[in-house]
Design a protein around this motif. Structure first.
Motif, mmCIF file in Angstrom:
data_model
loop_
_atom_site.group_PDB
_atom_site.id
_atom_site.type_symbol
_atom_site.label_atom_id
_atom_site.label_comp_id
_atom_site.label_asym_id
_atom_site.label_seq_id
_atom_site.Cartn_x
_atom_site.Cartn_y
_atom_site.Cartn_z
ATOM 1 N N VAL A 158 0.853 -1.188 0.000
ATOM 2 C CA VAL A 158 0.000 0.000 0.000
ATOM 3 C C VAL A 158 0.893 1.244 0.000
ATOM 4 C CG1 VAL A 158 -1.791 1.282 1.217
ATOM 5 C CG2 VAL A 158 -1.827 -1.212 1.235
ATOM 6 N N SER A 159 1.059 1.840 -1.165
ATOM 7 C CA SER A 159 1.785 3.105 -1.267
ATOM 8 C C SER A 159 1.456 3.742 -2.603
ATOM 9 C CB SER A 159 3.306 2.898 -1.142
ATOM 10 O OG SER A 159 3.890 2.647 -2.399
ATOM 11 N N ASN A 160 1.859 4.990 -2.767
ATOM 12 C CA ASN A 160 1.623 5.687 -4.034
ATOM 13 C C ASN A 160 2.544 5.202 -5.144
ATOM 14 O OD1 ASN A 160 -0.320 7.319 -2.819
ATOM 15 N ND2 ASN A 160 1.199 8.841 -2.190
ATOM 16 N N HIS A 161 3.540 4.388 -4.780
ATOM 17 C CA HIS A 161 4.532 3.949 -5.760
ATOM 18 C C HIS A 161 4.624 2.435 -5.798
ATOM 19 C CE1 HIS A 161 5.716 8.128 -6.002
ATOM 20 N NE2 HIS A 161 5.901 8.146 -4.690
ATOM 21 N N PHE A 162 3.485 1.770 -5.591
ATOM 22 C CA PHE A 162 3.514 0.305 -5.649
ATOM 23 C C PHE A 162 2.967 -0.174 -6.991
ATOM 24 C CE2 PHE A 162 2.094 -4.044 -4.623
ATOM 25 C CZ PHE A 162 3.334 -4.559 -4.273
ATOM 26 N N LEU A 163 1.679 -0.188 -7.162
ATOM 27 C CA LEU A 163 1.123 -0.615 -8.444
ATOM 28 C C LEU A 163 1.384 0.444 -9.508
ATOM 29 C CD1 LEU A 163 -2.313 -2.093 -7.308
ATOM 30 C CD2 LEU A 163 -0.226 -3.349 -7.888
#
Length: 428
Positions: free
Chosen positions: A232-237
């Motif tokens: 869960v982060s802004n730079h994962f998916l």
């Protein structure tokens, strides 16, 4: 009268070292030479007391836990390649394990840097003077591979297995959830507590920390820590295309290439999948994007092209930086392309031959390729860094034989941890 040999010697002296023609080697011989030179950083330049790897050539007493974790895997590769005997390799690795057992630790987790003679913590920064979970994960990745390698029923091989198991069982991965939160934290210190407050979220080099935390036989994390923390982060998916190549996870254009290396020295990405990604596709495509960016060379840096590519964290002409397509300073770092051999063998070999034959002695020294270079400003590093050296030797070995992948993935605890997190793999 001067002899013919004298004239040849005089000519060779007057030609700059970097311009002297190198002996042509076949692909296999060149790979072995690079592995052997790189291995020697961890063998000959190791700290004399601890056997661990110095952070870099200019700090011989500051040893690094993560880089040394890569180094113990390089030693295993060196044994297999015949650079040292199994007996000598085992003696060195026992020395390392015995030192690690007495070194400072924080709930079973080592500091980023320690004194190579005493085992005392050397602060990485003002508040970073305690346990470093990610650096320790790199070490445990290596130690588990070592444990699986020394599988004979002899006193010393039993001894190293038992001592690694003791360190492994002593590591409190669940402590680093900061009181039971659904995420891992990078640092804890008895002096600073959780002041660093650095959550470990993806996508980056830290996947191995979650895999090992889930694999722990004594202090495991629950699967929800992985799914609600790491993933869960802004730079994962990601899922977008860059230069015509799809990137499943991570930053735009993939970020520095070490993301595809550090966790995957032992963790085998071939066929490794979970609900988020196919990790072979992730790492191969990340590498292809990085290379294609260098071929396109939008900033017109000197030297960039199909033969000269690879952006990752390293020294540079200013200081140190995490180079990538979105942070491009004209710096090529050999470990980027060379540690990508499993993903792009043909393209990595192109780069290897360019570095060795064309850049030559400007880039080549006692322990193989220096850390980085920038042809635009005519800058060539003169240092080696453990965290950049280690992946070269290990990933070339994984390309050639799959040795370190096979060893790490044979660990029963790792198989269980991966299954617990929802991974599938031919190896589990």
């Amino acid at each position: 009268m001067r002899t013919f040999l004298t004239w040849i010697l005089l000519i060779s002296i007057t030609i700059p070292a970097a311009a002297q023609k190198r002996p042509q080697l076949g692909d296999s011989a060149l790979l072995t030479l690079v592995q052997q030179k790189t291995f020697d950083y961890f063998w000959s330049f190791a700290h004399p007391v601890s056997g661990l790897a110095p952070e870099r050539t200019e700090t011989p007493n500051v040893v690094t836990i993560g880089g040394s974790g890569f180094g113990v895997m390089a030693i295993v590769a060196g044994i297999e390649r015949g650079f040292v005997t199994r007996e000598k390799g085992l003696e060195r690795l026992l020395k390392i394990v015995n030192f690690l057992a007495k070194a400072d630790h924080y709930h079973g987790i080592w500091a980023h840097w320690i004194d190579g003679a005493t085992g005392k913590t050397i602060p990485f920064s003002r508040k970073d003077d305690g346990g470093d979970l990610v650096e320790s994960a790199f070490m445990f990745q290596g130690l588990l591979a070592v444990r699986q390698y020394f599988d004979k029923d002899t006193p010393k091989e039993r001894e190293i297995r038992n001592k690694i198991n003791a360190l492994w069982r002593d590591a409190e991965w669940d402590w680093y959830t900061q009181g039971g939160q659904n995420i891992l934290y990078w640092h804890w210190s008895p002096n600073q507590g959780w002041a660093m407050n650095h959550q470990v979220r993806g996508w980056n080099e830290c996947l191995i920390a979650y895999v090992l935390a889930a694999s722990s036989p004594t202090h495991p994390i629950a699967p929800k820590v992985y799914h609600q923390g790491w993933a869960v982060s802004n730079h994962f998916l990601n899922g977008r295309d860059y230069l015509g190549i799809k990137l499943p996870l991570g930053f735009d254009y993939g970020g520095p290439l070490f993301f595809a290396h550090y966790s995957f020295l032992g963790l085998d990405p071939r066929g490794l999948k979970d609900r988020y990604a196919d990790y072979w596709e992730q790492n191969r495509n990340h590498t292809l994007i990085n290379r294609q960016y260098c071929i396109n060379n939008p900033k017109k840096f000197k030297g960039y092209g199909a033969d000269c590519w690879g952006l990752t964290a390293s020294d540079n002409h200013e200081s140190y930086n995490a180079h990538s397509p979105t942070n491009d300073l004209g710096v090529i770092t050999p470990t980027a392309a060379l540690s990508s051999f499993p993903y792009t063998p043909e393209y990595s070999m192109q780069a290897l031959k360019y570095f060795y034959n064309k850049v030559g002695n400007k880039l080549w020294g006692k322990y193989g390729f220096y850390d980085a270079f920038n042809e635009t400003v005519n800058w060539y590093d003169h240092q080696y860094l453990a965290i950049d050296q280690g992946p070269i030797a290990v990933m070339i070995e994984n390309y050639r034989s799959g040795l370190l992948w096979r060893l790490f993935m044979s660990s029963p605890e790792v198989k269980n941890g991966l299954k617990t997190l929802g991974f599938t793999s031919p190896a589990i």
